[in-house]
Design a protein around this motif. Structure first.
Motif, PDB file in Angstrom:
ATOM      1  N   GLU A 150       0.814  -1.214   0.000  1.00  0.00           N
ATOM      2  CA  GLU A 150       0.000   0.000   0.000  1.00  0.00           C
ATOM      3  C   GLU A 150       0.854   1.273   0.000  1.00  0.00           C
ATOM      4  OE1 GLU A 150      -2.475  -0.484   3.410  1.00  0.00           O
ATOM      5  OE2 GLU A 150      -3.633  -2.128   2.539  1.00  0.00           O
ATOM      6  N   GLY A 151       2.171   1.114  -0.003  1.00  0.00           N
ATOM      7  CA  GLY A 151       3.056   2.268  -0.079  1.00  0.00           C
ATOM      8  C   GLY A 151       3.865   2.526   1.167  1.00  0.00           C
ATOM      9  N   GLY A 152       3.757   1.649   2.168  1.00  0.00           N
ATOM     10  CA  GLY A 152       4.467   1.836   3.420  1.00  0.00           C
ATOM     11  C   GLY A 152       5.867   1.269   3.403  1.00  0.00           C
ATOM     12  N   ALA A 153       6.529   1.349   4.548  1.00  0.00           N
ATOM     13  CA  ALA A 153       7.889   0.852   4.715  1.00  0.00           C
ATOM     14  C   ALA A 153       7.882  -0.358   5.648  1.00  0.00           C
ATOM     15  CB  ALA A 153       8.786   1.951   5.283  1.00  0.00           C
ATOM     16  N   ALA A 154       8.968  -1.095   5.632  1.00  0.00           N
ATOM     17  CA  ALA A 154       9.078  -2.266   6.493  1.00  0.00           C
ATOM     18  C   ALA A 154       9.169  -1.852   7.956  1.00  0.00           C
ATOM     19  CB  ALA A 154      10.307  -3.087   6.088  1.00  0.00           C
ATOM     20  N   CYS A 155       8.906  -2.802   8.829  1.00  0.00           N
ATOM     21  CA  CYS A 155       8.946  -2.546  10.268  1.00  0.00           C
ATOM     22  C   CYS A 155      10.339  -2.094  10.689  1.00  0.00           C
ATOM     23  CB  CYS A 155       8.562  -3.820  11.019  1.00  0.00           C
ATOM     24  SG  CYS A 155       8.618  -3.668  12.817  1.00  0.00           S
ATOM     25  N   PRO A 156      10.438  -1.018  11.460  1.00  0.00           N
ATOM     26  CA  PRO A 156      11.757  -0.564  11.922  1.00  0.00           C
ATOM     27  C   PRO A 156      12.312  -1.509  12.973  1.00  0.00           C
ATOM     28  CG  PRO A 156      10.043   0.719  12.988  1.00  0.00           C
ATOM     29  CD  PRO A 156       9.352  -0.156  11.973  1.00  0.00           C
ATOM     30  N   PRO A 157      13.610  -1.568  13.136  1.00  0.00           N
ATOM     31  CA  PRO A 157      14.186  -2.395  14.204  1.00  0.00           C
ATOM     32  C   PRO A 157      13.803  -1.845  15.573  1.00  0.00           C
ATOM     33  CG  PRO A 157      15.873  -1.023  13.185  1.00  0.00           C
ATOM     34  CD  PRO A 157      14.645  -0.865  12.344  1.00  0.00           C
ATOM     35  N   GLY A 194      13.201   7.077   2.339  1.00  0.00           N
ATOM     36  CA  GLY A 194      13.223   6.096   1.256  1.00  0.00           C
ATOM     37  C   GLY A 194      13.193   4.660   1.728  1.00  0.00           C
ATOM     38  N   GLY A 195      12.530   4.418   2.839  1.00  0.00           N
ATOM     39  CA  GLY A 195      12.439   3.064   3.355  1.00  0.00           C
ATOM     40  C   GLY A 195      13.515   2.706   4.350  1.00  0.00           C
ATOM     41  N   THR A 196      14.450   3.613   4.591  1.00  0.00           N
ATOM     42  CA  THR A 196      15.528   3.381   5.563  1.00  0.00           C
ATOM     43  C   THR A 196      15.259   4.194   6.818  1.00  0.00           C
ATOM     44  OG1 THR A 196      17.128   3.033   3.775  1.00  0.00           O
ATOM     45  CG2 THR A 196      18.008   3.520   5.971  1.00  0.00           C
ATOM     46  N   LEU A 214      -2.258   7.933   3.019  1.00  0.00           N
ATOM     47  CA  LEU A 214      -1.313   8.267   4.088  1.00  0.00           C
ATOM     48  C   LEU A 214       0.130   8.082   3.627  1.00  0.00           C
ATOM     49  CD1 LEU A 214      -2.957   6.737   7.298  1.00  0.00           C
ATOM     50  CD2 LEU A 214      -2.567   9.162   6.830  1.00  0.00           C
ATOM     51  N   ALA A 215       0.354   7.074   2.783  1.00  0.00           N
ATOM     52  CA  ALA A 215       1.708   6.801   2.302  1.00  0.00           C
ATOM     53  C   ALA A 215       2.203   7.888   1.355  1.00  0.00           C
ATOM     54  CB  ALA A 215       1.746   5.447   1.601  1.00  0.00           C
ATOM     55  N   SER A 255       4.572   2.345   9.507  1.00  0.00           N
ATOM     56  CA  SER A 255       4.951   1.995   8.135  1.00  0.00           C
ATOM     57  C   SER A 255       4.768   3.165   7.180  1.00  0.00           C
ATOM     58  CB  SER A 255       4.125   0.791   7.662  1.00  0.00           C
ATOM     59  OG  SER A 255       4.431   0.456   6.329  1.00  0.00           O
ATOM     60  N   PHE A 256       3.738   4.005   7.417  1.00  0.00           N
ATOM     61  CA  PHE A 256       3.451   5.122   6.518  1.00  0.00           C
ATOM     62  C   PHE A 256       4.087   6.427   6.996  1.00  0.00           C
ATOM     63  CE2 PHE A 256      -0.345   2.318   6.379  1.00  0.00           C
ATOM     64  CZ  PHE A 256      -0.132   1.808   5.104  1.00  0.00           C
ATOM     65  N   ALA A 257       4.754   6.384   8.133  1.00  0.00           N
ATOM     66  CA  ALA A 257       5.228   7.619   8.761  1.00  0.00           C
ATOM     67  C   ALA A 257       6.566   8.072   8.185  1.00  0.00           C
ATOM     68  CB  ALA A 257       5.355   7.425  10.263  1.00  0.00           C
TER      69      ALA A 257
END
Length: 587
Positions: free
Chosen positions: A122-129, A196-198, A496-497, A513-515
């Protein structure tokens, strides 16, 4: 196979709400409860994969046999999997059809995805550590009594929490859901930004500055959530929304907002939970399953508790459950009345007709309930000494919505011609009722308040979060005390993404994920104090049981407000300049 899909809470899903970075949360939200005969017809068995499809999309679930459901009905837990097939139309109320989705189910070989994989699509990012929480310097375990639980609208105030080495070690008297929140380690200790996902760490002042700039520069900012934070923080949030000319909405817009709309039309015949505990001899849960959503509600306030005038507990009471499926609450009820999905309004109307002496005008069955059964229920309620009706989101998220609640209130009004009867919505989050109190006090409206005109404006279906995101109006979003990533329809999350989104939350959530930015804060009721409102509108002060050194919501929001006021002149400061020094003469 064509099916009617309904969603709701399960106690297993609820136990994982504060462990969303863990795989077991996705495992619970990817379950699909199906009647065994339907599974047989599909040629599927427990543990097989089933593809649920709606007009919005499709998603794979794990089949779980369930005798509680009638054939042709599928139940799925709340979460990202359910939202992936949910449309974003609210029919002018702010709440989508969480309880009423038409779709199809077919066997598939594809395995279910994790919730984070769905959000990435849906445009989000992976779970942060998520690092391990640092230990404290406590030399011994400290016991804190009379702790208030910051989980659900019950706000149970008898918990005993043991704290040692800078962490909660055990929780007594809490339900399994409350205990898991106290014991969760899914906490961040510093703000993180998404580039950018990081994910990378930043300091608090930089995070506050960025948030203030985003909100002040936005044309149509949305501030959503607030049910998981203190009333004091909510008040500051309202001042921020007013300063930036934005929209502020709370979680009630997607759960009991329709209940409030019904109350606005017909009034609220309510009372405190203590009154129910001491006096009620008939308790009805309608469209609600408290054993899985409010596990201690029956044992503290209604059925399994001794009251001043109900000294023998459940022996002095009759418990009725009205629902479309035989829930765990229905299984322990004295009487369970199963109605067809969407039939609540008709059943309320039938009961009102019976009380008015028009039972002979009713058909043989109403929404699947025999007329004789309805006559029995009306007679029981009419002749009780004190009755309590608790309404759930089974009424507000299905066909009829606020009109269901209005009809329920009018039924209670009719019963009060003969006896004493009350109605209480089963509020979910621990301070979602507090949002309606603070919003109404400061703005005149309970949720979905739009300040873009320079004055508060309220219109569910227009100024509510799901509708704003569905239409793509919001150009920035601040999320606090809620998790729309886990509970909003796919279309809302996709928007949101695309816009600057900031999350303020003690725990890692799917909204992370969208933040662009996640600011961790102290958790009210665990590592900071604050005021919450129980589901019956009784304010209760939350305790602090440990310290992690994180700022509170109030502190972060106060700094954001100060910076916003520096960048953008609040609406209304020049009002006095437009008022003549003398009143015009009367014609």
């Amino acid at each position: 196979m064509d099916v009617l899909i309904t969603s709701g809470r399960t106690i297993a899903q609820g136990g994982e709400l504060y462990y969303k970075d863990m795989p077991r949360y996705s495992e619970e939200t990817a379950r699909c409860f199906v009647n065994p005969f339907d599974l047989l017809e599909l040629g599927a068995a427990a543990g097989d994969s089933l593809l649920l499809s709606t007009a919005t999309g499709e998603e794979v679930f794990t089949a779980t046999p369930c005798d509680d459901l009638v054939s042709g009905t599928v139940f799925i837990p709340c979460g990202p999997h359910a939202n992936a097939i949910l449309h974003a139309t609210t029919r002018g109320t702010g709440a989508p059809d969480y309880k009423w989705l038409k779709g199809t189910v077919t066997p598939t070989r594809r395995p279910p995805r994790s919730g984070w994989d769905i959000l990435i699509e849906e445009g989000g990012a992976a779970c942060p550590p998520v690092p391990a929480l640092p230990g404290g310097e406590d030399d011994e375990v400290v016991t804190v009594s009379d702790v208030v639980c910051p989980l659900c609208g019950c706000l149970c105030d008898d918990l005993v929490v043991k704290v040692g080495d800078g962490a909660v070690r055990s929780v007594d008297n809490a339900c399994s859901l409350g205990s898991e929140k106290f014991l969760s380690q899914s906490r961040l200790m510093h703000p993180i930004s998404n580039d950018g996902g990081t994910w990378s760490a930043i300091d608090f002042q930089e995070a506050i500055r960025y948030t203030a700039e985003v909100l002040a520069d936005a044309e149509r900012p949305l501030l959503f959530g607030w049910s998981g934070t203190s009333a004091e923080a909510q008040c500051i949030g309202i001042h921020i929304a007013e300063a930036i000319g934005g929209v502020i909405d709370n979680c009630s817009s997607i759960c009991h907002g329709p209940s409030i709309m019904g109350i606005q039309e017909a009034g609220h015949p309510g009372c405190t939970l203590g009154t129910v505990k001491n006096r009620a001899d008939v308790v009805i849960y309608w469209g609600s399953n408290p054993i899985e959503s409010h596990p201690r509600h029956l044992s503290r306030y209604t059925t399994f508790v001794n009251g001043k005038y109900r000294e023998n507990g459940h022996h002095d009471r009759v418990l009725i459950v009205v629902d479309i499926r035989k829930t765990d609450t229905a299984k322990i009820a004295d009487e369970f009345i199963r109605i067809k999905p969407g039939g609540d309004y008709a059943v309320f109307s039938a009961l009102r007709a019976i009380l008015r002496g028009h039972a002979d005008t009713l058909p043989a069955t109403v929404a699947g309930v025999p007329r004789e059964r309805l006559i029995w229920l009306a007679d029981l309620c009419k002749n009780t000494r004190f009755g309590a009706l608790f309404t759930g989101i089974g009424l507000t998220q299905s066909r009829g919505r606020y009109k269901n609640v209005r009809n329920a209130i009018e039924l209670v009004d009719e019963l009060n011609r003969h006896t004493k009867f009350t109605l209480t919505p089963m509020r979910g989050h621990w301070n979602v009722n507090g949002t309606n109190q603070t919003f109404s006090y400061l703005t005149g409206y309970p949720y979905g308040v739009d300040f873009s005109r320079g004055i508060p404006y309220y219109n569910p279906g227009e100024t509510t979060a799901v509708d704003l995101l569905r239409r793509g109006e919001a150009d920035a979003c601040l999320i606090i005390g809620a998790d729309p990533g886990a509970h909003f329809p796919r279309r809302c999350n996709e928007h949101l993404a695309k816009i600057p989104t900031i999350v303020i939350d003690p725990f890692v959530s799917l909204s992370t994920s969208f933040a662009d930015l996640h600011i961790p804060v102290a958790c009210v009721g665990i590592d900071c104090e604050g005021t919450g409102y129980r589901m019956d509108s009784v304010p209760i002060r939350m305790k602090k049981v440990l310290s992690l050194g994180l700022p509170t919501d109030e502190e972060v929001l106060s700094q954001i407000l100060a910076r916003v006021q520096e960048r953008r002149q609040p609406y209304g400061v020049n009002v006095q300049k437009r008022i003549p020094s003398e009143a015009p003469p009367v014609a």
